[in-house]
Design an enzyme around this catalytic site. Structure first.
Site, PDB file in Angstrom:
ATOM      1  N   ALA A   6       0.862  -1.180   0.000  1.00 35.56           N
ATOM      2  CA  ALA A   6       0.000   0.000   0.000  1.00 35.56           C
ATOM      3  C   ALA A   6       0.896   1.226   0.000  1.00 35.56           C
ATOM      4  O   ALA A   6       1.610   1.481   0.976  1.00 35.56           O
ATOM      5  CB  ALA A   6      -0.908  -0.009   1.224  1.00 35.56           C
ATOM      6  N   MET A   7       0.873   2.009  -1.088  1.00 37.57           N
ATOM      7  CA  MET A   7       1.805   3.111  -1.287  1.00 37.57           C
ATOM      8  C   MET A   7       1.040   4.429  -1.318  1.00 37.57           C
ATOM      9  O   MET A   7       0.368   4.759  -2.287  1.00 37.57           O
ATOM     10  CB  MET A   7       2.610   2.895  -2.565  1.00 37.57           C
ATOM     11  N   SER A   8       1.166   5.186  -0.234  1.00 39.41           N
ATOM     12  CA  SER A   8       0.419   6.438  -0.103  1.00 39.41           C
ATOM     13  C   SER A   8       1.058   7.585  -0.869  1.00 39.41           C
ATOM     14  O   SER A   8       0.421   8.606  -1.108  1.00 39.41           O
ATOM     15  CB  SER A   8       0.325   6.823   1.368  1.00 39.41           C
ATOM     16  N   GLY A   9       2.328   7.438  -1.227  1.00 36.68           N
ATOM     17  CA  GLY A   9       3.063   8.537  -1.828  1.00 36.68           C
ATOM     18  C   GLY A   9       3.997   9.205  -0.840  1.00 36.68           C
ATOM     19  O   GLY A   9       4.698  10.153  -1.186  1.00 36.68           O
ATOM     20  N   GLY A  10       4.028   8.715   0.395  1.00 35.33           N
ATOM     21  CA  GLY A  10       4.913   9.245   1.420  1.00 35.33           C
ATOM     22  C   GLY A  10       6.169   8.416   1.564  1.00 35.33           C
ATOM     23  O   GLY A  10       6.324   7.345   0.964  1.00 35.33           O
ATOM     24  N   VAL A  11       7.071   8.892   2.403  1.00 34.92           N
ATOM     25  CA  VAL A  11       8.358   8.228   2.566  1.00 34.92           C
ATOM     26  C   VAL A  11       8.219   6.887   3.277  1.00 34.92           C
ATOM     27  O   VAL A  11       8.934   5.925   2.952  1.00 34.92           O
ATOM     28  CB  VAL A  11       9.349   9.159   3.305  1.00 34.92           C
ATOM     29  N   CYS A 101     -10.224   4.130   9.350  1.00 27.61           N
ATOM     30  CA  CYS A 101      -9.686   3.859   8.018  1.00 27.61           C
ATOM     31  C   CYS A 101      -8.887   2.567   8.011  1.00 27.61           C
ATOM     32  O   CYS A 101      -8.999   1.761   7.084  1.00 27.61           O
ATOM     33  CB  CYS A 101      -8.812   5.036   7.567  1.00 27.61           C
ATOM     34  N   GLY A 125       3.423   1.175   5.577  1.00 29.30           N
ATOM     35  CA  GLY A 125       4.468   1.953   6.232  1.00 29.30           C
ATOM     36  C   GLY A 125       4.135   2.353   7.652  1.00 29.30           C
ATOM     37  O   GLY A 125       4.706   3.325   8.166  1.00 29.30           O
ATOM     38  N   CYS A 193      -6.974  13.556   6.977  1.00 31.00           N
ATOM     39  CA  CYS A 193      -6.654  13.678   5.552  1.00 31.00           C
ATOM     40  C   CYS A 193      -7.766  14.337   4.755  1.00 31.00           C
ATOM     41  O   CYS A 193      -7.497  15.043   3.779  1.00 31.00           O
ATOM     42  CB  CYS A 193      -6.306  12.308   4.975  1.00 31.00           C
TER      43      CYS A 193
END
Length: 365
Positions: A6-11, A101, A125, A193
């Site tokens: 699951a890739m949120s776009g954060g580090v 969530c 993450g 969010c």
């Protein structure tokens, strides 16, 4: 193993995906589109899940050489998280949307779909540890997210991977920088969010409208102010009350009654909570035998306190605090940890607070 990252776009999620690749797993990246208007979900370090975030996630996936997809879960997120958030505040409760969530989206909708597609696990993450199937706190206490994962069941934990729980956030950023990820210095998302401007009261007012009512002093029963909606308050709140109580002592919100639209306030000596009743608990392993001693955390960033847990007689729990607590509101999750120093970082489960008693009140059902 076949792993869905699951890739949120954060580090954090970028490094978690990279570590899964390094471990030899067959990794596929997925970004969750959680809003029908994704351009509005990021403002600097606030919010997440914007088009910008999707591009950042795709860039990392390309650098890792893994397949990447975007899953549109906006409708389900709106129903299970946003609408639930609004309804809870309208009912005088204080929900935690991040916990919801995780429960309804990331480890229900996403994990269920991943398992249905033949994946073995979902890697995220989150800063938490899994040790022999047991959920534990992160080694980085300042970034620990075990509280918002406390709602997960043993079956869900069996399908989860949290590779960041054994390292600090500084180390995560260092790994990202070593790999040349552009997100290495990207700010962490803050607040809720779907409320990127941070104005929760304004967000709720736009959806619920003006619902004026009295602010009443608990000690005297006198009205000491007015409000535009009980949803603008939470138990334990001190600032922004707009009251004129006749002395200089600070007032705290002690109770919220949405039917009569009454907000009750009082001084610090009335704000302590010795015990709460909860709804039906969820456990991260087999349900323990009650009564038992534990530690409990009632907010994401609150300090844990020792407590005694007993059967509430209605499927829920009674949690008695070793020390009175302030700011314990119905709707919050009481996340339970083991009590001893050696295993005190293990999450046992959680239950939503249904009723809290002040020291001068009986604990009703």
């Amino acid at each position: 193993m076949r792993v869905l990252a699951a890739m949120s776009g954060g580090v954090d999620s970028a490094v978690a995906a990279a570590l899964a690749v390094d471990a030899g797993h067959d990794v596929t990246g997925v970004h969750l589109a959680l809003s029908p208007d994704r351009q509005m979900l990021r403002s600097g370090a606030r919010g997440c899940c914007s088009v910008e975030d999707a591009h950042d996630a795709r860039r990392v996936a390309d650098e890792l050489g893994i397949p990447f997809y975007v899953w549109d879960l906006a409708e389900r997120f709106t129903e299970d998280v946003v609408d639930d958030f609004v309804a809870e505040y309208a009912a005088g409760r204080t929900p935690n949307p991040c916990l919801r969530c995780n429960e309804k989206i990331k480890f229900s909708a996403v994990l269920d779909r991943a398992l249905g597609l033949g994946f073995d696990a979902v890697v995220t993450g989150h800063h938490a540890r899994l040790d022999g199937g047991e959920l534990r706190r992160s080694v980085d206490a300042g970034k620990d997210q075990s509280y918002v994962l406390g709602v997960l069941t043993a079956d869900q934990l069996a399908g989860a991977m949290f590779p960041l729980g054994s390292m600090t956030k500084d180390r995560v950023r260092a790994i990202a920088a070593e790999r040349g990820f552009a997100v290495a210095t990207k700010p962490d998302s803050h607040d809720i969010c779907f409320i990127p401007d941070g104005d929760t009261r304004g967000f709720l007012a736009r959806r619920l409208g003006s619902l004026p009512g009295p602010v009443v002093d608990a000690a005297t029963g006198r009205q000491v102010g007015e409000h535009d909606g009980t949803y603008g308050f939470t138990v334990g709140q001190r600032r922004g009350l707009g009251v004129a109580a006749g002395d200089q002592r600070p007032r705290y919100v002690l109770g919220i009654e949405p039917v009569t639209r009454t907000v009750t306030v009082g001084t610090a000596d009335l704000a302590g909570i010795p015990a709460v009743r909860t709804g039906v608990p969820t456990w991260t392993a087999a349900a323990p035998r009650l009564p038992l001693a534990a530690q409990v955390q009632v907010r994401a960033h609150a300090a844990p306190v020792h407590c005694r847990i007993s059967d509430g007689g209605d499927g829920g729990l009674v949690i008695e605090f070793a020390e009175q607590q302030r700011g314990v509101a119905p709707g919050q999750s009481a996340v339970l940890y083991e009590p001893d120093a050696v295993r005190g970082d293990r999450v046992m489960g959680q239950a939503a607070v249904r009723a809290a008693s002040r020291a001068d009140e009986p604990l009703t059902r």
